[in-house]
Design a protein around this motif. Structure first.
Motif, PDB file in Angstrom:
ATOM      1  N   ARG A  51      25.542  70.849  47.410  1.00  0.00           N
ATOM      2  CA  ARG A  51      24.177  71.230  47.072  1.00  0.00           C
ATOM      3  C   ARG A  51      24.258  72.147  45.869  1.00  0.00           C
ATOM      4  NH1 ARG A  51      20.517  75.107  49.007  1.00  0.00           N
ATOM      5  NH2 ARG A  51      22.134  75.916  50.386  1.00  0.00           N
ATOM      6  N   ARG A  59      22.298  73.546  41.831  1.00  0.00           N
ATOM      7  CA  ARG A  59      21.198  73.624  40.879  1.00  0.00           C
ATOM      8  C   ARG A  59      21.791  73.488  39.475  1.00  0.00           C
ATOM      9  NH1 ARG A  59      17.068  77.321  40.229  1.00  0.00           N
ATOM     10  NH2 ARG A  59      16.215  76.444  42.123  1.00  0.00           N
ATOM     11  N   ALA A 118      11.490  69.588  45.695  1.00  0.00           N
ATOM     12  CA  ALA A 118      12.812  70.099  46.087  1.00  0.00           C
ATOM     13  C   ALA A 118      13.376  71.088  45.067  1.00  0.00           C
ATOM     14  CB  ALA A 118      13.783  68.943  46.278  1.00  0.00           C
ATOM     15  N   LEU A 119      13.939  72.172  45.578  1.00  0.00           N
ATOM     16  CA  LEU A 119      14.470  73.210  44.697  1.00  0.00           C
ATOM     17  C   LEU A 119      15.884  72.908  44.237  1.00  0.00           C
ATOM     18  CD1 LEU A 119      13.254  76.467  46.474  1.00  0.00           C
ATOM     19  CD2 LEU A 119      12.359  75.418  44.402  1.00  0.00           C
ATOM     20  N   TYR A 120      16.605  72.079  44.977  1.00  0.00           N
ATOM     21  CA  TYR A 120      18.001  71.824  44.658  1.00  0.00           C
ATOM     22  C   TYR A 120      18.303  70.339  44.789  1.00  0.00           C
ATOM     23  CZ  TYR A 120      17.494  76.630  46.004  1.00  0.00           C
ATOM     24  OH  TYR A 120      17.026  77.897  46.106  1.00  0.00           O
TER      25      TYR A 120
END
Lengths: 255, 255
Positions: B69, B71, B100-102
């Motif tokens: 996971r 970024r 979704a943030l990631y």
DNA sequence: CGGTACATTGAAGGGGCTCAATCCACGTGG
DNA sequence: CCACGTGGATTGAGCCCCTTCAATGTACCG
């Protein structure tokens, strides 16, 4: 305009307010939650609320004030994991282990409401809806940890400081403890450094740079950010990430 | 001694196994959990399971394989937030936001079981005990994030690398994917660097140092740690922190 | 008035980065 | 069967971000 007689009902407890932002609460649930937060314990500034290595049979809800959660390494260095603001569970995840993994210390005078595990589990059994809301609220906190981690791993000192000050602004605004561009917090340069993995002298130079650029003013524990947009751009800060949070439509439909 | 007819019941699904370590599960709950994980979807190596910016109406449980996971920042730098192993919820907290943030990408060929939010919420309503167990299991993961954060903030490159390799060892051992001192994982130096906030050349030098000291051997995707105790001392790694986890006595008493 | 907590500044050094080249194993297409 | 491309490991040179060490300043407090 405080009214003594209705004070308690008028001013909902912080955790109640937070969960009410996530799901619709019944009157009974509001009462239950408020009651859960009624047994306050005061902790003075610089005193520990949770001590690494000790055992606990429950958690706390932070009612008022600000705290920090941290670990002290063998060589004495300290890493602050996060700043704890009203409405969150103190002791997650520290107290879930046989012996607490982290310490939590009051940054200001603080009031906390102890909640035993058995109480918490009972709450989950009887009000699964609240359990779901709490779980969902953890997602917000998890996102903040992740941003913090990204900052430490891949951002420069200026970006880190800017990011931290902005995050505190947004979080404090969400609970009515900050106005549009400033807030009050006993934030020393040592605290900033320990949160961001920087040395005190370098935090100082970084802050001076931000001050010279007119982006941040810190004076007498009052942090002011004149141009939030400019600082956000500098910090690669997504002001919105905390507010883009949502419950799925399915949730409201079910209840 | 595999028995085809009883394969399914013998080999419990990863999430079931994990929760069973936390609480005592009834036969019905085991069945329910296994059923929840039955609808597998395959994702090939290097393919995304969750993409930053997309919308999701549920999460996944990782059944088999390994994922990361992360970024990607504006300037292209990547920060890996964690390694995802079988039995955990994929999409927490990424999928709990409007977008979704990631991103989450398969590191090996992977199989995942999609679980919609409505399904998850239904599970909580009907089996609050499972909700509690899931919440408790989050505490373990939160502790790992915290250790990661401490590493990035306050530890040297050698300590970070040592810590990461040890943490993977312990986590993989817990799910039967590692033996006493080694495991198999397609871990490139770029991955290690992106997880630990280090550059590839420096990861290389650090690994060489560890190799020269006889502490770590990486060969053909096989990571071997000949002297776990020595490496743990170097990394300030508390082998036990993940196992010192416990449910309060109150929990078993209630059910 | 001395002590404590915190901010500030300077000088010097080092840990880890950037840039760039090389090497190696492997797969693929001609 | 070889040429080539690609993913990854390795190594070197130079440098810069940030640290450490140390001193000074300043406000507050008992």
């Amino acid at each position: 305009m405080p009214s003594l007689s209705t004070e308690k009902s008028r001013q909902a407890r912080p955790l109640t307010r937070k969960l009410a932002q996530i799901v619709t609460l019944s009157a009974a649930q509001v009462t239950l939650l408020d009651e859960l937060q009624s047994a306050n314990r005061l902790v003075r500034r610089h005193r520990e609320i949770v001590t690494e290595g000790h055992s606990y049979d429950g958690v706390f809800v932070l009612i008022e004030g600000v705290a920090i959660r941290y670990r002290i390494l063998h060589d004495g260095r300290r890493q602050i994991l996060n700043f704890v603001l009203p409405g969150v569970f103190i002791g997650f995840p520290a107290c879930f282990f046989e012996t607490a993994l982290y310490s939590i210390t009051a940054l200001t005078d603080v009031s906390v409401a102890p909640i035993s595990f058995s109480r918490l589990i009972g709450l989950f059994e009887e009000h699964p809806r609240l359990a779901t809301a709490i779980l969902w609220s953890f997602a917000r906190e998890a996102a903040m940890f992740n941003e913090h981690l990204i900052a430490l791993g891949r951002r420069s000192a200026v970006e880190r400081v800017a990011h931290l000050l902005l995050e505190l602004l947004v979080r404090l605004q969400a609970i009515g403890m900050a106005d549009d561009s400033s807030y009050r917090l006993p934030l020393t340069q040592e605290l900033i450094g320990d949160a961001l993995g920087l040395s005190v002298p370098y935090v100082n130079r970084t802050l001076r740079q931000l001050r010279d650029d007119g982006l941040v003013v810190i004076k007498e524990q009052q942090i002011t950010i004149p141009d939030v947009a400019a600082l956000s751009a500098l910090a690669d800060f997504e002001r919105t990430y905390l507010s883009r949070f949502r419950m799925p439509a399915a949730f409201e439909a079910e209840s």
